[in-house]
Design an enzyme around this catalytic site. Sequence first.
Site, PDB file in Angstrom:
ATOM      1  N   TYR A   1      45.004 -35.367  44.181  1.00 42.82           N
ATOM      2  CA  TYR A   1      46.122 -36.285  43.968  1.00 42.82           C
ATOM      3  C   TYR A   1      46.359 -36.478  42.490  1.00 42.82           C
ATOM      4  O   TYR A   1      45.410 -36.672  41.734  1.00 42.82           O
ATOM      5  CB  TYR A   1      45.837 -37.649  44.615  1.00 42.82           C
ATOM      6  CG  TYR A   1      46.844 -37.936  45.694  1.00 42.82           C
ATOM      7  CD1 TYR A   1      48.163 -38.236  45.343  1.00 42.82           C
ATOM      8  CD2 TYR A   1      46.514 -37.861  47.038  1.00 42.82           C
ATOM      9  CE1 TYR A   1      49.113 -38.455  46.324  1.00 42.82           C
ATOM     10  CE2 TYR A   1      47.465 -38.072  48.017  1.00 42.82           C
ATOM     11  CZ  TYR A   1      48.765 -38.372  47.657  1.00 42.82           C
ATOM     12  OH  TYR A   1      49.707 -38.566  48.623  1.00 42.82           O
TER      13      TYR A   1
ATOM     14  N   GLU B   1      49.488 -38.385  40.959  1.00 44.32           N
ATOM     15  CA  GLU B   1      50.748 -39.088  40.683  1.00 44.32           C
ATOM     16  C   GLU B   1      50.893 -39.334  39.197  1.00 44.32           C
ATOM     17  O   GLU B   1      49.942 -39.740  38.529  1.00 44.32           O
ATOM     18  CB  GLU B   1      50.784 -40.418  41.440  1.00 44.32           C
ATOM     19  CG  GLU B   1      51.012 -40.232  42.926  1.00 44.32           C
ATOM     20  CD  GLU B   1      51.159 -41.562  43.665  1.00 44.32           C
ATOM     21  OE1 GLU B   1      50.892 -42.614  43.055  1.00 44.32           O
ATOM     22  OE2 GLU B   1      51.531 -41.527  44.839  1.00 44.32           O
TER      23      GLU B   1
ATOM     24  N   ASP C   1      73.258 -26.076  39.834  1.00 44.00           N
ATOM     25  CA  ASP C   1      72.263 -25.828  40.881  1.00 44.00           C
ATOM     26  C   ASP C   1      72.140 -24.310  41.028  1.00 44.00           C
ATOM     27  O   ASP C   1      72.984 -23.667  41.637  1.00 44.00           O
ATOM     28  CB  ASP C   1      72.710 -26.488  42.186  1.00 44.00           C
ATOM     29  CG  ASP C   1      71.709 -26.285  43.313  1.00 44.00           C
ATOM     30  OD1 ASP C   1      70.792 -25.434  43.164  1.00 44.00           O
ATOM     31  OD2 ASP C   1      71.841 -26.963  44.349  1.00 44.00           O
TER      32      ASP C   1
ATOM     33  N   THR D   1      65.544 -24.101  43.200  1.00 42.91           N
ATOM     34  CA  THR D   1      64.368 -23.854  44.018  1.00 42.91           C
ATOM     35  C   THR D   1      63.561 -22.773  43.296  1.00 42.91           C
ATOM     36  O   THR D   1      64.065 -22.098  42.405  1.00 42.91           O
ATOM     37  CB  THR D   1      64.747 -23.321  45.410  1.00 42.91           C
ATOM     38  OG1 THR D   1      65.524 -22.133  45.250  1.00 42.91           O
ATOM     39  CG2 THR D   1      65.545 -24.341  46.198  1.00 42.91           C
TER      40      THR D   1
ATOM     41  N   LYS E   1      63.607 -18.544  46.044  1.00 47.62           N
ATOM     42  CA  LYS E   1      64.663 -17.599  46.453  1.00 47.62           C
ATOM     43  C   LYS E   1      64.579 -16.369  45.534  1.00 47.62           C
ATOM     44  O   LYS E   1      63.553 -15.716  45.527  1.00 47.62           O
ATOM     45  CB  LYS E   1      66.009 -18.323  46.466  1.00 47.62           C
ATOM     46  CG  LYS E   1      65.980 -19.499  47.462  1.00 47.62           C
ATOM     47  CD  LYS E   1      67.265 -20.274  47.589  1.00 47.62           C
ATOM     48  CE  LYS E   1      67.091 -21.456  48.537  1.00 47.62           C
ATOM     49  NZ  LYS E   1      68.293 -22.310  48.609  1.00 47.62           N
TER      50      LYS E   1
ATOM     51  N   ARG F   1      57.483 -21.992  47.867  1.00 46.56           N
ATOM     52  CA  ARG F   1      58.495 -23.000  48.199  1.00 46.56           C
ATOM     53  C   ARG F   1      58.289 -24.175  47.282  1.00 46.56           C
ATOM     54  O   ARG F   1      57.227 -24.785  47.265  1.00 46.56           O
ATOM     55  CB  ARG F   1      58.313 -23.492  49.635  1.00 46.56           C
ATOM     56  CG  ARG F   1      58.529 -22.469  50.685  1.00 46.56           C
ATOM     57  CD  ARG F   1      58.929 -23.125  51.985  1.00 46.56           C
ATOM     58  NE  ARG F   1      60.363 -23.199  52.048  1.00 46.56           N
ATOM     59  CZ  ARG F   1      61.139 -22.172  52.373  1.00 46.56           C
ATOM     60  NH1 ARG F   1      60.633 -21.005  52.655  1.00 46.56           N
ATOM     61  NH2 ARG F   1      62.448 -22.310  52.419  1.00 46.56           N
TER      62      ARG F   1
HETATM   63  C1  LIG Z   1      68.462 -23.588  49.019  1.00 43.76           C
HETATM   64  C2  LIG Z   1      69.325 -24.514  48.230  1.00 43.76           C
HETATM   65  C3  LIG Z   1      68.990 -25.854  48.031  1.00 43.76           C
HETATM   66  C4  LIG Z   1      67.912 -26.564  48.816  1.00 43.76           C
HETATM   67  O1  LIG Z   1      66.684 -26.100  48.753  1.00 43.76           O
HETATM   68  P1  LIG Z   1      65.582 -26.520  49.864  1.00 43.76           P
HETATM   69  O2  LIG Z   1      64.340 -26.077  49.198  1.00 43.76           O
HETATM   70  O3  LIG Z   1      65.944 -25.770  51.092  1.00 43.76           O
HETATM   71  O4  LIG Z   1      65.651 -27.989  50.040  1.00 43.76           O
HETATM   72  C5  LIG Z   1      69.766 -26.613  47.182  1.00 43.76           C
HETATM   73  N1  LIG Z   1      70.823 -26.081  46.563  1.00 43.76           N
HETATM   74  C6  LIG Z   1      71.203 -24.813  46.765  1.00 43.76           C
HETATM   75  C7  LIG Z   1      72.402 -24.272  46.040  1.00 43.76           C
HETATM   76  C8  LIG Z   1      70.472 -23.985  47.607  1.00 43.76           C
HETATM   77  O5  LIG Z   1      70.880 -22.737  47.805  1.00 43.76           O
END
Ligand SMILES: *Cc1c(COP(=O)(O)O)cnc(C)c1O
Length: 420
Positions: free
Chosen positions: A56, A58, A202, A228, A231, A237
């Site tokens: 932990y 925090e 994003d 993220t 991807k 993740r």
């Molecule tokens: C995949 C994605 C997210 C969210 O990610 P999670 O890990 O699934 O919560 C947010 N914004 C965009 C543009 C995404 O493609």
Amino acid sequence: MHDPAISALTLADPDVAALVEAEAQRQFTKIRLIASENYVSTAVLEASGTVLTNKYSEGYPGRRYYEGQQIIDPLETLAVTRAKELFGVEHANVQPYSGSPANLATYLAFASPGDTIMGLSLPMGGHLTHGWSVSATGKWFRGVRYSVRRDTGRVDMDEVRDLARSERPKIIFCGGTAVPRTIDFPAFAEVAREVDAVLVADIAHIAGLIAGGAHPSPVGHAPVITTTTHKTLRGPRGAMIMSDAAHASALDRAVFPGLQGGPHNHTTAAIAVALREASGPAFATYAHQVVANARALAEALTERGFDLVSGGTDNHLILIDLTGKSIAGKPAAQALDRAGIELNYNAVPFDPRKPFDPSGVRLGTAAITTRGLGVEQMPQVADWIDITVKAAADGDEATIARVASEVADLTAHYPMPGWA
Ligand SMILES: *Cc1c(COP(=O)(O)O)cnc(C)c1O
């Protein structure tokens, strides 16, 4: 077999072990075209499965609420330093549990409930967390949405400017989940500056392409960047928020204590490993190959009569509009899955059909590129998609089964990290 081996798991819990083995085999056998997925390296897998999950912590390095941070502090600092160097940003927070909480943190940092925020509409390719109605971000904030142009399938920057001027959003999101074209960060920055909004880029889908130099970077245009890590970036993740120095402390406070408790330290370690991998020359080659593969696949699909939203792709992602193919997105996606080709059904811009049964499918080339497929295989992949979609429309299951065995023959030749 799963690699690294899961021998203790197999002894302790054969049920779960069998499912893990089956999933590894499934991932190995299929052509994985889900645009948001990838195969992480064995090093990332190992880092994710360590005793770091026991700790932990925090707070932030040097400012924790639990003792025993002698190792976690330098670990998190290492991940942060690597993120800052790789993307060229002043600040990075590697604690968000995933992309959605990372985006929620930007609301907590820069807006109050009821405030107006702006993003690309979900059916046009935006993400739920950019203020869509069923998301908390659309329930607790007033989401206004811009679209893509009907004629080009690309984000309508005139609409973005007009909407920003009339609605005065606190936050403007650019980027999305089904955007096959380059995001014009400078143009968004100009609009955000004019209306005094915080621009959040994003880059969840394209972070790996940006890191590898295969897509323009938002740095210097968007003061806040969320992503993220799992991807195209090919990490575990998780998620990161990056920013300039001026926005740093508000973002850190929003992540902790605003939204989250203890960070997932095993994930932090795996993010650090992925960031190191992403800074090497092999990753730049991968990123450019992802784009080359997507272009080649888009061309091969177009030659076979498929209608692509925006007419093609600049990144890893392709959105096919199946209107005119006498099959909708969902049955096509399900048939392709039976044929060993995994993707997802997806709305297309101005889709007349319902979101749960839309007109399109979305695909991406990150995972197959990691696997080692190149442009020379893309016509074959397009052929299988074409044959399967036609067979599905005709109810021809024998042909679908034949494609599945051909797919398995191909994938057998391409190693997958995590499977030996
Ligand atoms: C995949 C994605 C997210 C969210 O990610 P999670 O890990 O699934 O919560 C947010 N914004 C965009 C543009 C995404 O493609």
